[in-house]
Write an enzyme that holds these catalytic residues in place. Sequence first.
Site, short mmCIF file in Angstrom:
data_model
loop_
_atom_site.label_atom_id
_atom_site.label_comp_id
_atom_site.label_asym_id
_atom_site.label_seq_id
_atom_site.Cartn_x
_atom_site.Cartn_y
_atom_site.Cartn_z
N ASP A 16 0.83 -1.21 0.00
CA ASP A 16 0.00 0.00 0.00
C ASP A 16 0.87 1.26 0.00
O ASP A 16 1.97 1.26 0.53
CB ASP A 16 -0.94 -0.02 1.23
CG ASP A 16 -2.12 0.92 1.06
OD1 ASP A 16 -2.40 1.35 -0.08
OD2 ASP A 16 -2.78 1.23 2.08
N ARG A 29 -0.03 8.96 -10.07
CA ARG A 29 -0.20 7.73 -9.28
C ARG A 29 0.42 6.52 -9.99
O ARG A 29 1.04 5.67 -9.36
CB ARG A 29 -1.70 7.46 -9.04
CG ARG A 29 -2.36 8.41 -8.06
CD ARG A 29 -3.85 8.05 -7.91
NE ARG A 29 -4.02 6.68 -7.44
CZ ARG A 29 -3.95 6.30 -6.16
NH1 ARG A 29 -3.74 7.18 -5.22
NH2 ARG A 29 -4.11 5.04 -5.83
N HIS A 33 2.92 3.00 -9.01
CA HIS A 33 2.71 1.57 -9.29
C HIS A 33 3.93 0.99 -10.01
O HIS A 33 4.34 -0.13 -9.73
CB HIS A 33 1.45 1.35 -10.12
CG HIS A 33 0.17 1.79 -9.43
ND1 HIS A 33 -0.09 1.49 -8.11
CD2 HIS A 33 -0.89 2.53 -9.87
CE1 HIS A 33 -1.28 2.01 -7.78
NE2 HIS A 33 -1.77 2.64 -8.83
N TRP A 65 -11.63 -2.56 -8.42
CA TRP A 65 -12.33 -2.29 -9.69
C TRP A 65 -13.09 -0.98 -9.60
O TRP A 65 -13.44 -0.39 -10.63
CB TRP A 65 -13.32 -3.41 -10.03
CG TRP A 65 -12.70 -4.71 -10.40
CD1 TRP A 65 -12.67 -5.84 -9.63
CD2 TRP A 65 -12.04 -5.06 -11.62
NE1 TRP A 65 -12.02 -6.85 -10.30
CE2 TRP A 65 -11.62 -6.40 -11.53
CE3 TRP A 65 -11.75 -4.35 -12.81
CZ2 TRP A 65 -10.94 -7.07 -12.56
CZ3 TRP A 65 -11.07 -5.01 -13.82
CH2 TRP A 65 -10.68 -6.35 -13.70
N LEU A 127 10.84 -20.89 -3.98
CA LEU A 127 9.89 -19.98 -3.34
C LEU A 127 8.57 -20.06 -4.08
O LEU A 127 8.53 -20.06 -5.31
CB LEU A 127 10.43 -18.53 -3.43
CG LEU A 127 9.49 -17.42 -2.94
CD1 LEU A 127 9.42 -17.39 -1.41
CD2 LEU A 127 9.93 -16.04 -3.45
N GLU A 203 1.23 -12.94 12.91
CA GLU A 203 1.80 -11.73 13.51
C GLU A 203 1.62 -10.61 12.50
O GLU A 203 1.65 -10.84 11.29
CB GLU A 203 3.29 -11.93 13.80
CG GLU A 203 3.58 -12.97 14.85
CD GLU A 203 3.07 -12.56 16.23
OE1 GLU A 203 3.08 -11.36 16.56
OE2 GLU A 203 2.63 -13.47 16.98
#
Length: 236
Positions: A16, A29, A33, A65, A127, A203
């Site tokens: 975020d 913006r 991203h 959306w 991973l 956690e």
Amino acid sequence: MGNSKQVPTHVAIIMDGNGRWAKAQGKERYEGHIEGVDSVREAIKAARRNGVRYLTLYAFSTENWGRPAEEVNALMELFCKSVIAETDELKAQGVRVVIIGRRDRFSERVCSHLEQIESATAEGKELTFVLAFDYSSRDEITTAVKSIARRVAAGELKVEDICEQTISQSLYTAAIPDPDFIIRTSGECRLSNFLLWQASYAEMYFPQVMWPDFKQNEFDKALEVYAGRERRYGKL
Ligand code: IPE
Ligand code: IPE
Ligand code: MG
């Protein structure tokens, strides 16, 4: 604990703050991203280096959306571009990509990139990188309830036999262990519909740093915080 530091098996991150990061730099913006994709790359590297086995990143919620079409389209485009640019490197690093969330609302182009990266990386052993994309937890649970109800209606499952495992096994995350550690960047302290069932004993950590600034040093810092946590699971 001696010198064997406790490392989470599964780290899940709510990425975020891309928009705020961009705004603070006088940028669009979208540029936040783009820089955020670099942080994704860094998180994958840091997870591997630290011996984390599962890394889940929340990339797009079912609620996202509702953002302006221009931003939604830019995010979808960025996803496709990143798949093309990163697939070889992910394969080389032994990363298996798994995408969780709905699959019925993407364009054909997005769907094909999604399937392509999953199949190209299916053999990765180092991973498991889980990308939550058109994902929300309530939507996931609703889908699971429907599938369980269908099995009951078809006589395949008895109501008395429904247990916690039945539910866990009906979620998108059936094959993935619960997260040990949930991180949300940007200082917001909420889950925003992320892994609500799976997070029961995770956690949590809420660093102030915006996602585009969350590079390997921040990932390492977060693991230090985790190493200092005592997990009790309701016991003494
Ligand atoms: C996170 O950054 C990325 C997505 C939710 C797709 P935001 O876009 O939410 O950035 P802020 O929270 O507005 O700063
Ligand atoms: C949560 O971030 C979703 C993702 C990181 C993909 P949002 O920025 O959409 O969440 P809210 O609106 O601040 O709760
Ligand atoms: Mg946000």
